[in-house]
Write a protein that holds these residues in place. Structure first.
Motif, mmCIF file in Angstrom:
data_model
loop_
_atom_site.group_PDB
_atom_site.id
_atom_site.type_symbol
_atom_site.label_atom_id
_atom_site.label_comp_id
_atom_site.label_asym_id
_atom_site.label_seq_id
_atom_site.Cartn_x
_atom_site.Cartn_y
_atom_site.Cartn_z
ATOM 1 N N GLU A 137 12.225 -12.845 -4.859
ATOM 2 C CA GLU A 137 12.949 -11.858 -4.070
ATOM 3 C C GLU A 137 12.572 -11.949 -2.593
ATOM 4 O O GLU A 137 11.510 -12.453 -2.236
ATOM 5 C CB GLU A 137 12.605 -10.437 -4.568
ATOM 6 C CG GLU A 137 13.031 -10.153 -5.994
ATOM 7 C CD GLU A 137 14.511 -9.830 -6.113
ATOM 8 O OE1 GLU A 137 15.233 -9.930 -5.105
ATOM 9 O OE2 GLU A 137 14.939 -9.497 -7.237
ATOM 10 N N SER A 138 13.461 -11.413 -1.763
ATOM 11 C CA SER A 138 13.173 -11.220 -0.351
ATOM 12 C C SER A 138 12.907 -9.732 -0.161
ATOM 13 O O SER A 138 13.819 -8.908 -0.241
ATOM 14 C CB SER A 138 14.360 -11.678 0.512
ATOM 15 O OG SER A 138 14.084 -11.474 1.873
ATOM 16 N N ALA A 139 11.638 -9.358 0.053
ATOM 17 C CA ALA A 139 11.262 -7.945 0.117
ATOM 18 C C ALA A 139 11.874 -7.261 1.336
ATOM 19 O O ALA A 139 11.930 -7.852 2.423
ATOM 20 C CB ALA A 139 9.744 -7.821 0.160
ATOM 21 N N PRO A 140 12.350 -6.016 1.202
ATOM 22 C CA PRO A 140 12.920 -5.294 2.350
ATOM 23 C C PRO A 140 11.898 -5.154 3.480
ATOM 24 O O PRO A 140 10.828 -4.575 3.280
ATOM 25 C CB PRO A 140 13.284 -3.925 1.763
ATOM 26 C CG PRO A 140 13.400 -4.153 0.289
ATOM 27 C CD PRO A 140 12.408 -5.226 -0.031
ATOM 28 N N ASN A 141 12.204 -5.748 4.626
ATOM 29 C CA ASN A 141 11.288 -5.720 5.769
ATOM 30 C C ASN A 141 9.901 -6.244 5.406
ATOM 31 O O ASN A 141 8.900 -5.845 6.008
ATOM 32 C CB ASN A 141 11.183 -4.308 6.352
ATOM 33 C CG ASN A 141 12.482 -3.827 6.942
ATOM 34 O OD1 ASN A 141 13.195 -4.600 7.587
ATOM 35 N ND2 ASN A 141 12.830 -2.584 6.701
ATOM 36 N N GLY A 142 9.854 -7.120 4.395
ATOM 37 C CA GLY A 142 8.572 -7.680 3.984
ATOM 38 C C GLY A 142 7.703 -6.736 3.182
ATOM 39 O O GLY A 142 6.527 -7.033 2.914
ATOM 40 N N ASN A 143 8.242 -5.605 2.768
ATOM 41 C CA ASN A 143 7.467 -4.571 2.066
ATOM 42 C C ASN A 143 7.500 -4.833 0.565
ATOM 43 O O ASN A 143 8.435 -4.448 -0.131
ATOM 44 C CB ASN A 143 8.034 -3.191 2.383
ATOM 45 C CG ASN A 143 7.159 -2.060 1.884
ATOM 46 O OD1 ASN A 143 6.447 -2.208 0.897
ATOM 47 N ND2 ASN A 143 7.213 -0.924 2.574
ATOM 48 N N ALA A 144 6.442 -5.487 0.046
ATOM 49 C CA ALA A 144 6.394 -5.839 -1.373
ATOM 50 C C ALA A 144 6.315 -4.603 -2.257
ATOM 51 O O ALA A 144 6.846 -4.586 -3.372
ATOM 52 C CB ALA A 144 5.198 -6.749 -1.634
ATOM 53 N N ALA A 145 5.639 -3.546 -1.791
ATOM 54 C CA ALA A 145 5.520 -2.319 -2.583
ATOM 55 C C ALA A 145 6.885 -1.666 -2.777
ATOM 56 O O ALA A 145 7.215 -1.181 -3.872
ATOM 57 C CB ALA A 145 4.555 -1.357 -1.894
ATOM 58 N N CYS A 186 11.683 -0.565 -6.377
ATOM 59 C CA CYS A 186 13.144 -0.514 -6.499
ATOM 60 C C CYS A 186 13.730 -1.534 -7.457
ATOM 61 O O CYS A 186 14.860 -1.373 -7.914
ATOM 62 C CB CYS A 186 13.778 -0.711 -5.117
ATOM 63 S SG CYS A 186 13.407 0.593 -3.938
ATOM 64 N N ASP A 187 12.992 -2.590 -7.741
ATOM 65 C CA ASP A 187 13.563 -3.697 -8.513
ATOM 66 C C ASP A 187 12.746 -3.931 -9.773
ATOM 67 O O ASP A 187 11.648 -4.497 -9.726
ATOM 68 C CB ASP A 187 13.580 -4.964 -7.657
ATOM 69 C CG ASP A 187 14.210 -6.141 -8.391
ATOM 70 O OD1 ASP A 187 14.801 -5.922 -9.468
ATOM 71 O OD2 ASP A 187 14.119 -7.269 -7.890
ATOM 72 N N ALA A 188 13.303 -3.487 -10.889
ATOM 73 C CA ALA A 188 12.593 -3.642 -12.161
ATOM 74 C C ALA A 188 13.138 -4.785 -13.001
ATOM 75 O O ALA A 188 12.689 -5.006 -14.127
ATOM 76 C CB ALA A 188 12.682 -2.337 -12.949
ATOM 77 N N VAL A 189 14.100 -5.537 -12.467
ATOM 78 C CA VAL A 189 14.720 -6.621 -13.234
ATOM 79 C C VAL A 189 13.893 -7.891 -13.091
ATOM 80 O O VAL A 189 13.510 -8.282 -11.979
ATOM 81 C CB VAL A 189 16.155 -6.867 -12.749
ATOM 82 C CG1 VAL A 189 16.798 -7.998 -13.546
ATOM 83 C CG2 VAL A 189 16.973 -5.594 -12.869
#
Length: 341
Positions: free
Chosen positions: A59-67, A72-75
């Protein structure tokens, strides 16, 4: 060769290739950073749609925010998995894109504006015609076919149009020459949307002027500024043919009774040159709009969902043909005016 134009290939590794595989010539994307349609599909599926796949499984984390991503993404990744037929989404969308027909160009040749296009140097980068590879590994529908994309698919220094983005070996000043096929439907134009809204002629003029005063497009932009009004109008008319559908004489992307009226008028004018509007209806390019062209018009109208079966006077000749042959249709409803309501 000393003319200020020096495009170069952007050599890249397709996502589906191993590191030991030879690099391929990039052809897609603003920076020619993508070499194959499959790579393009995988890249866009993850970056534009947020769906991880076999070629880009992370994935590409939103604004680099892995947390935030984890919350948000459980798939499980990759999210693009084979369907009941064993095909993934990126495989299906790749097939769809590979088999798209090239956009129309009407009239297909002979316009004075293309002579102007070449004379001022646009064709140094926007190369009109290519022939696809004659490889047995390609399907017959794609092998050894003539296409007219109006691009050299090379990187060029674009001066003040620079975006400040380095992408692989493509630097901040460089862009791949955009294709011009289908140009008449494009709004906005240019990577930064600088040429947007208004009339087609205004967008094209803005886009061409933006090629200067520095960079490899500067010579063409300067030559464009020196054109006479007639030459400029010829050039714009030619560019407007790139993406115009056959028989679309009014340019609204729908073949209907309005175009039929124009076809009828063209039948009466006799000769049709590539620079006249009637050339859009002269599909066999024999210089006249006649019954042969009308037969094709009827097919195009059916394709666009127009009912051409009406025969208001019951004489066995459909209304569209009667109008083409001279029956009046002042209200442009596709029914001869001498028929009862």
């Amino acid at each position: 060769n000393g003319d200020g134009v020096s495009g170069r290939v952007h050599w890249v590794l397709p996502l589906e290739s191993s590191p030991a595989t030879p690099l391929r010539a990039g052809r897609f994307g603003w920076k020619a950073q993508i070499a194959t349609v499959l790579s393009f599909s995988a890249d866009a599926t993850r970056n534009e749609m947020g769906i991880t796949n076999a070629l880009i499984p992370t994935e590409s984390a939103p604004n680099g925010n892995a947390a935030l991503l984890a919350a948000c993404d459980a798939v499980a990744d990759p999210e693009d998995v084979p369907d009941a037929s064993g095909m993934t989404f990126i495989e299906r969308v790749t097939r769809f894109q590979r088999y798209l027909a090239q956009p129309p160009q009407t009239p297909s040749s002979g316009m004075s504006g293309e002579v102007v296009f070449n004379a001022i140097g646009c064709n140094k980068c926007h190369v009109a015609q290519w022939t696809t590879a004659n490889l047995l590994s390609l399907e017959p529908a794609l092998r050894n076919k003539t296409i007219r994309p109006y691009s050299d698919f090379l990187l060029h220094d674009m001066g003040l149009l620079a975006d400040g983005v380095q992408d692989g070996d493509a630097n901040e000043q460089e862009f791949r020459t955009p294709t011009l096929w289908n140009l008449r439907t494009r709004d906005p134009m240019l990577h930064n949307g600088l040429a947007s809204g208004g009339e087609f002629a205004d967008r094209v003029t803005t886009a061409i002027n933006a090629h200067g005063p520095f960079g490899e497009g500067a010579g063409a932009a300067a030559a464009f500024a020196e054109l006479s009004v007639t030459q400029r109008n010829q050039l714009i008319a030619f560019l407007d043919s790139l993406g115009r559908e056959e028989y679309d004489l009014d340019g609204n992307r729908l073949i209907d009774a309005v175009d039929l009226s124009a076809m009828a008028a063209c039948r009466l004018t006799g000769a049709s040159s590539p620079d006249s509007n009637c050339a859009i209806g002269d599909i066999n390019r024999d210089g006249v709009v006649n019954t042969i062209d009308m037969n094709g018009f009827l097919l195009a109208a059916v394709r666009d969902g127009v009912d051409i079966t009406g025969d208001c006077d019951g004489d066995g000749i459909v209304d569209f043909v009667e109008i083409f042959n001279g029956a009046p249709d002042a209200d442009l409803n596709g029914i001869p005016d001498n028929c009862a309501p």
